[in-house]
Structure formats: structure tokens, C-alpha cells
Design an enzyme around this catalytic site. Structure first.
Site, mmCIF file in Angstrom:
data_model
loop_
_atom_site.group_PDB
_atom_site.id
_atom_site.type_symbol
_atom_site.label_atom_id
_atom_site.label_comp_id
_atom_site.label_asym_id
_atom_site.label_seq_id
_atom_site.Cartn_x
_atom_site.Cartn_y
_atom_site.Cartn_z
ATOM 1 N N GLY A 152 -6.269 43.215 86.413
ATOM 2 C CA GLY A 152 -6.867 43.109 85.093
ATOM 3 C C GLY A 152 -6.748 44.413 84.338
ATOM 4 O O GLY A 152 -6.627 45.482 84.940
ATOM 5 N N GLN A 208 -8.811 50.677 78.278
ATOM 6 C CA GLN A 208 -8.053 51.422 79.288
ATOM 7 C C GLN A 208 -6.697 51.897 78.779
ATOM 8 O O GLN A 208 -6.040 52.698 79.436
ATOM 9 C CB GLN A 208 -7.848 50.555 80.534
ATOM 10 C CG GLN A 208 -9.142 50.255 81.260
ATOM 11 C CD GLN A 208 -8.873 49.403 82.474
ATOM 12 O OE1 GLN A 208 -8.823 48.194 82.382
ATOM 13 N NE2 GLN A 208 -8.679 50.027 83.614
ATOM 14 N N CYS A 231 -10.120 50.275 90.240
ATOM 15 C CA CYS A 231 -9.882 50.211 88.798
ATOM 16 C C CYS A 231 -8.689 51.107 88.475
ATOM 17 O O CYS A 231 -8.595 52.212 89.013
ATOM 18 C CB CYS A 231 -11.124 50.692 88.056
ATOM 19 S SG CYS A 231 -10.931 50.738 86.269
ATOM 20 N N LEU A 232 -7.793 50.614 87.618
ATOM 21 C CA LEU A 232 -6.600 51.406 87.292
ATOM 22 C C LEU A 232 -6.969 52.714 86.586
ATOM 23 O O LEU A 232 -6.193 53.661 86.608
ATOM 24 C CB LEU A 232 -5.640 50.595 86.425
ATOM 25 C CG LEU A 232 -5.038 49.354 87.098
ATOM 26 C CD1 LEU A 232 -4.140 48.592 86.131
ATOM 27 C CD2 LEU A 232 -4.277 49.728 88.356
ATOM 28 N N HIS A 234 -15.648 42.547 85.722
ATOM 29 C CA HIS A 234 -15.123 43.917 85.676
ATOM 30 C C HIS A 234 -14.524 44.225 84.293
ATOM 31 O O HIS A 234 -14.792 45.280 83.707
ATOM 32 C CB HIS A 234 -14.073 44.070 86.783
ATOM 33 C CG HIS A 234 -13.451 45.425 86.897
ATOM 34 N ND1 HIS A 234 -13.586 46.221 88.015
ATOM 35 C CD2 HIS A 234 -12.682 46.139 86.035
ATOM 36 C CE1 HIS A 234 -12.930 47.361 87.834
ATOM 37 N NE2 HIS A 234 -12.359 47.327 86.636
ATOM 38 N N GLU A 235 -13.741 43.274 83.766
ATOM 39 C CA GLU A 235 -13.058 43.530 82.488
ATOM 40 C C GLU A 235 -14.005 43.436 81.296
ATOM 41 O O GLU A 235 -13.887 44.224 80.363
ATOM 42 C CB GLU A 235 -11.868 42.575 82.320
ATOM 43 C CG GLU A 235 -10.803 42.663 83.418
ATOM 44 C CD GLU A 235 -10.334 44.079 83.714
ATOM 45 O OE1 GLU A 235 -10.321 44.931 82.806
ATOM 46 O OE2 GLU A 235 -9.993 44.346 84.885
ATOM 47 N N HIS A 261 -15.715 46.625 81.021
ATOM 48 C CA HIS A 261 -14.908 47.655 80.350
ATOM 49 C C HIS A 261 -15.121 47.623 78.835
ATOM 50 O O HIS A 261 -15.254 48.660 78.187
ATOM 51 C CB HIS A 261 -13.414 47.436 80.620
ATOM 52 C CG HIS A 261 -12.903 48.148 81.839
ATOM 53 N ND1 HIS A 261 -12.985 49.520 81.995
ATOM 54 C CD2 HIS A 261 -12.267 47.697 82.943
ATOM 55 C CE1 HIS A 261 -12.429 49.864 83.151
ATOM 56 N NE2 HIS A 261 -12.001 48.774 83.759
#
Ligand code: NI
Length: 176
Positions: free
Chosen positions: A46, A51, A92-93, A134-135, A138
Site C-alpha cells: 500500500g 508518502q 511501512c515504506l 494503515h493507509e 497515513h
């Protein structure tokens, strides 16, 4: 298509709330394409627009992976319902090489618009359910490291501090 640099932990844009988008905005389709490419390239499931440094309510998710892609685009997503509780490892990226057990709802239902502006509902109690939470987090300026028990957070606090310092140095040097 192009890869977009991923904003890292310590960058203030990860702490800010994203704004709703207009599905008719012509910049969204190329953005979504580039976000998918960036996410697949980094082996993520995701990616939220914060991000890649944009405070727009745009999320791409694919829990299927490269072999069986299940690309999902969510514009202006809102969590409508959650249930249960799980504590499972997440990454997480924007927080590379750091994983920890985050507290999440076991089930999650989200309402959003697709890339054509059509209403869309997604619900899951598996990996997708966690990815949705999670997204959407963000987009609200919340990271998985904000959803850890104190004991889990303590285990990674040294690494987090080091990453934050590195990010702040890169931003200062204009490379962030
Ligand atoms: Ni993330």
C-alpha cells in the site's frame, strides 16, 4: 510512468492530514499510475499520497502481489466500521527496515471513490483490512509506530530516532 521518491519517517508531511480530492482532477490518473509503480518497485502492499509528499486523499493498495495483482485505488476513503482487535507485525515504506507489532481492528469496512469517481466499498478481516487501516491512517497523519504498545515501541525507539535524524539531515541538505 515514473518512480516517485518516498518520504521517510521524520518528514513533517507524514504527520499532516491529506485533503479530499476531486475525482475529475486530471492529475490523479498519472499520480495513481506512478504511485502503483513506486509501490510495486518497493515490494509494498500500500501507498498513500502523503508518502510521496502530496497531501491528497489518494491511496493505492495491492495485497495480491506481482503474481496475482489486485490493484485497488481509493479516493477520499473513510472507515465506516471496525471490529475486533489484532496485534500483528507491520512495516511501512516510509519507515524502511523497521517492523513491529501494531494494534489494529481485526475487521475494517471502508467507503471511498474509485478513480472514475464511482462510490466503492471494501471490507476485509485479513491483510487487506489491515492495509486499509494503515493507509487511511497515513491520510490522517498517523503512522503504524503510533499504534504500538509501549513495550513494542521501546524495542524500536533507537532505530526510529536514527532514521528521523537521517531524514531531517537530508531535508536540510535539500535532498529529502
Ligand atoms: Ni505506510
Amino acid at each position: 510512468m515514473a518512480l516517485i521518491p518516498i518520504v521517510k519517517y521524520g518528514d513533517p508531511r507524514l504527520k499532516r492530514k491529506a485533503q479530499p480530492v476531486d475525482p475529475k482532477d486530471p492529475s490523479l490518473k498519472p499520480l495513481v499510475r506512478d504511485m502503483f509503480e513506486t509501490m510495486y518497485q518497493s515490494d509494498g502492499v500500500g501507498l498513500a499520497a502523503n508518502q510521496v509528499g502530496l497531501l491528497k486523499q489518494v491511496v493505492v493498495i495491492d495485497v495480491g502481489g506481482r503474481e496475482k495483482p489486485e490493484p485497488l485505488v481509493l479516493l477520499n476513503p473513510v472507515i465506516m466500521e471496525t471490529g475486533g482487535e489484532v496485534e500483528e507485525e507491520e512495516g511501512c515504506l516510509s519507515i524502511p527496515d523497521i517492523r513491529a507489532k501494531a494494534l489494529r481492528a481485526g475487521f475494517c469496512r471502508v467507503k471511498a471513490l474509485d478513480l472514475e469517481g464511482r462510490p466503492l466499498e471494501v471490507a476485509s478481516d485479513g491483510l487487506l483490512g489491515k492495509a486499509l487501516q494503515h493507509e487511511v491512517d497515513h491520510l490522517n497523519g498517523v503512522l503504524f509506530v503510533d499504534r504500538l504498545r509501549m513495550t513494542s515501541k521501546a524495542l524500536i525507539s533507537g532505530k526510529l530516532k536514527a532514521l528521523k535524524k537521517e531524514t531531517e539531515r537530508a531535508l536540510k541538505d535539500g535532498k529529502g
